[in-house]
Design an enzyme around this catalytic site. Sequence first.
Site, mmCIF file in Angstrom:
data_model
loop_
_atom_site.group_PDB
_atom_site.id
_atom_site.type_symbol
_atom_site.label_atom_id
_atom_site.label_comp_id
_atom_site.label_asym_id
_atom_site.label_seq_id
_atom_site.Cartn_x
_atom_site.Cartn_y
_atom_site.Cartn_z
ATOM 1 N N HIS A 128 0.789 -1.240 0.000
ATOM 2 C CA HIS A 128 0.000 0.000 0.000
ATOM 3 C C HIS A 128 0.816 1.283 0.000
ATOM 4 O O HIS A 128 0.258 2.371 -0.096
ATOM 5 C CB HIS A 128 -0.971 0.021 1.193
ATOM 6 C CG HIS A 128 -0.313 0.361 2.502
ATOM 7 N ND1 HIS A 128 0.348 -0.560 3.263
ATOM 8 C CD2 HIS A 128 -0.209 1.532 3.180
ATOM 9 C CE1 HIS A 128 0.824 0.001 4.358
ATOM 10 N NE2 HIS A 128 0.510 1.281 4.328
HETATM 11 C C1 UD1 Z 1 -2.284 5.857 5.482
HETATM 12 C C2 UD1 Z 1 -1.027 6.412 6.144
HETATM 13 C C3 UD1 Z 1 0.063 5.354 6.156
HETATM 14 C C4 UD1 Z 1 -0.431 4.054 6.757
HETATM 15 C C5 UD1 Z 1 -1.729 3.615 6.116
HETATM 16 C C6 UD1 Z 1 -2.285 2.423 6.860
HETATM 17 C C7 UD1 Z 1 -0.642 8.829 5.841
HETATM 18 C C8 UD1 Z 1 0.098 9.864 5.095
HETATM 19 N N1 UD1 Z 1 -0.526 7.562 5.406
HETATM 20 O O1 UD1 Z 1 -1.959 5.575 4.136
HETATM 21 O O2 UD1 Z 1 1.160 5.832 6.899
HETATM 22 O O3 UD1 Z 1 0.565 3.081 6.566
HETATM 23 O O4 UD1 Z 1 -2.682 4.673 6.170
HETATM 24 O O5 UD1 Z 1 -3.182 1.720 6.102
HETATM 25 O O6 UD1 Z 1 -1.310 9.145 6.789
HETATM 26 N N2 UD1 Z 1 -9.283 4.964 0.881
HETATM 27 C C9 UD1 Z 1 -10.524 4.384 0.744
HETATM 28 N N3 UD1 Z 1 -11.204 4.051 1.866
HETATM 29 C C10 UD1 Z 1 -10.715 4.245 3.126
HETATM 30 C C11 UD1 Z 1 -9.463 4.851 3.244
HETATM 31 C C12 UD1 Z 1 -8.754 5.205 2.118
HETATM 32 O O7 UD1 Z 1 -11.017 4.188 -0.366
HETATM 33 O O8 UD1 Z 1 -11.393 3.899 4.098
HETATM 34 C C13 UD1 Z 1 -8.529 5.300 -0.358
HETATM 35 C C14 UD1 Z 1 -8.767 6.718 -0.855
HETATM 36 O O9 UD1 Z 1 -8.723 6.681 -2.246
HETATM 37 C C15 UD1 Z 1 -7.538 7.449 -0.338
HETATM 38 C C16 UD1 Z 1 -6.456 6.381 -0.401
HETATM 39 O O10 UD1 Z 1 -7.125 5.176 -0.074
HETATM 40 O O11 UD1 Z 1 -7.222 8.584 -1.113
HETATM 41 C C17 UD1 Z 1 -5.312 6.615 0.561
HETATM 42 O O12 UD1 Z 1 -5.788 6.792 1.891
HETATM 43 P P1 UD1 Z 1 -4.919 7.658 2.935
HETATM 44 O O13 UD1 Z 1 -5.488 7.523 4.285
HETATM 45 O O14 UD1 Z 1 -4.696 9.031 2.410
HETATM 46 O O15 UD1 Z 1 -3.480 6.986 2.874
HETATM 47 P P2 UD1 Z 1 -3.107 5.453 3.058
HETATM 48 O O16 UD1 Z 1 -2.420 5.033 1.811
HETATM 49 O O17 UD1 Z 1 -4.253 4.686 3.548
HETATM 50 N N1 UDP Z 2 -4.333 -5.535 8.603
HETATM 51 C C1 UDP Z 2 -5.617 -6.076 8.686
HETATM 52 N N2 UDP Z 2 -6.245 -6.420 7.525
HETATM 53 C C2 UDP Z 2 -5.665 -6.283 6.300
HETATM 54 C C3 UDP Z 2 -4.353 -5.741 6.240
HETATM 55 C C4 UDP Z 2 -3.728 -5.364 7.417
HETATM 56 O O1 UDP Z 2 -6.162 -6.238 9.777
HETATM 57 O O2 UDP Z 2 -6.297 -6.601 5.299
HETATM 58 C C5 UDP Z 2 -3.669 -5.133 9.862
HETATM 59 C C6 UDP Z 2 -2.357 -5.814 10.120
HETATM 60 O O3 UDP Z 2 -2.561 -7.037 10.779
HETATM 61 C C7 UDP Z 2 -1.620 -4.787 10.962
HETATM 62 C C8 UDP Z 2 -2.136 -3.465 10.443
HETATM 63 O O4 UDP Z 2 -3.344 -3.759 9.757
HETATM 64 O O5 UDP Z 2 -1.979 -4.908 12.330
HETATM 65 C C9 UDP Z 2 -1.161 -2.849 9.516
HETATM 66 O O6 UDP Z 2 -1.756 -1.771 8.866
HETATM 67 P P1 UDP Z 2 -1.287 -1.215 7.466
HETATM 68 O O7 UDP Z 2 -0.519 -2.245 6.734
HETATM 69 O O8 UDP Z 2 -2.487 -0.660 6.818
HETATM 70 O O9 UDP Z 2 -0.388 0.028 7.870
HETATM 71 P P2 UDP Z 2 1.099 0.223 8.418
HETATM 72 O O10 UDP Z 2 1.333 -0.706 9.547
HETATM 73 O O11 UDP Z 2 2.029 0.003 7.270
HETATM 74 O O12 UDP Z 2 1.109 1.654 8.813
#
Ligand code: UD1
Ligand code: UDP
Length: 380
Positions: free
Chosen positions: A220
């Site tokens: 991601h």
């Molecule tokens: C965010 C965090 C990242 C973390 C990740 C965990 C920042 C800058 N990044 O990244 O550090 O590792 O969360 O998962 O804060 N979207 C949906 N539905 C949702 C949420 C997001 O469709 O419920 C889509 C939207 O298109 C959005 C994109 O995902 O623009 C990215 O979401 P965003 O929260 O901005 O960043 P993440 O890549 O999720």
């Molecule tokens: N996770 C989850 N379901 C998924 C993918 C991840 O429950 O489909 C959990 C995973 O076990 C871990 C956390 O989400 O506890 C990690 O989150 P993510 O990879 O989104 O973000 P990061 O840790 O890189 O910030």
Amino acid sequence: MVPLRLLTVVGARPQIIKAAAIARAVERANGRISQTMLHTGQHYDAGMSQVFFDQMRVPRADIDLGVGSGEHGTQTARMLEGIERVLQRKEHDAVLLFGDTNSTLAGALAAAKLHVPVAHVEAGLRSFNKEMPEEMNRIVCDHCSTWLFCPTDTAVANLKREGFRIGLASSPRIDEPLVLLTGDVMFDNSLHFKSVAEERSTFLRENGLLSDGFMLATVHRPTNTDDPARLAGILETLCEAARVERMLVVMPLHPRTRKLMDSGLPPALRKRLSAGKEVKLVPPVGFLDMIALESNARLVITDSGGVQKEAFFFRKPCVVLRKETEWVELVQHGQARLAGSDPAAVLSAIGDFLRNGAPACPDLYGDGLASDRICEALLA
Ligand code: UD1
Ligand code: UDP
């Protein structure tokens, strides 16, 4: 007794997960801490948010800012405004923040400017790559904090290098913060939820997956997803790994990755993926299913911070789709290998781990009591 009034800020999936560990410790603190939960709304799909509140017994959000997705500046600004408004009511003694997302950054800035002390869980982590949005967020948050709760020795050492004094402050404040090695709240969670997942998760059975019969992958990070050619290259490599090793790759798809895949993959790759014989794409799963997947996979391939560590908690080797990691001890102990997105490096790391496994390794993330240590430090 007047309880410590904590405002706990969550927003992204991993923060809700970490909040579960703190919530259990708050319960054990027997009324000495009262928690207000604030959800920024950074993640909002049911499978990215509500499922964790429900499965992990996280107290429901008292305040939901409903900020949603957006550019970094817009999203952070909306959160900042919302959190500031809550803190102006002067109902909170401290703000608890997790990790390094935009929700963390907004909470840190809003609280520090209003002189409300910040407690940062997962302090001190550094990738030394400021092109990652998370690196800016964690640096700012650490320097706004009064309590810096470090999961690892490396995190403590990083802070020392930035001029923090370690473990001295008896009455911590922003200019004389407390840096404390606590262990990792995610390790607390994995210990707590392992048996719950064994009992309740039906994902493996429903999907015909056998223990040690599949690899698990998640992707991601913006560096891996935003460039269509790079994302296609990673997916192609995962298909190849499955073909060469004759082992299915199961991949719960983050919505960011799903959206970018939908907007442009080469037709041949699209066809290969939709066949589902090599890489099985599934929607994001709840925590219990994720733990079941991690603890039964033969190997984990990921660019996630949390998933790298959970792979280790279940002693599964991990191929990291990044050039650097904040969790350097995993690499140092041979539990994880940094492969970036280079197909040859990824395939060779997978092959090597499948044939030789990872060396034995002691626990690296504490004793499962990080959350209690954090609560006790806040109450001291
Ligand atoms: C965010 C965090 C990242 C973390 C990740 C965990 C920042 C800058 N990044 O990244 O550090 O590792 O969360 O998962 O804060 N979207 C949906 N539905 C949702 C949420 C997001 O469709 O419920 C889509 C939207 O298109 C959005 C994109 O995902 O623009 C990215 O979401 P965003 O929260 O901005 O960043 P993440 O890549 O999720
Ligand atoms: N996770 C989850 N379901 C998924 C993918 C991840 O429950 O489909 C959990 C995973 O076990 C871990 C956390 O989400 O506890 C990690 O989150 P993510 O990879 O989104 O973000 P990061 O840790 O890189 O910030």
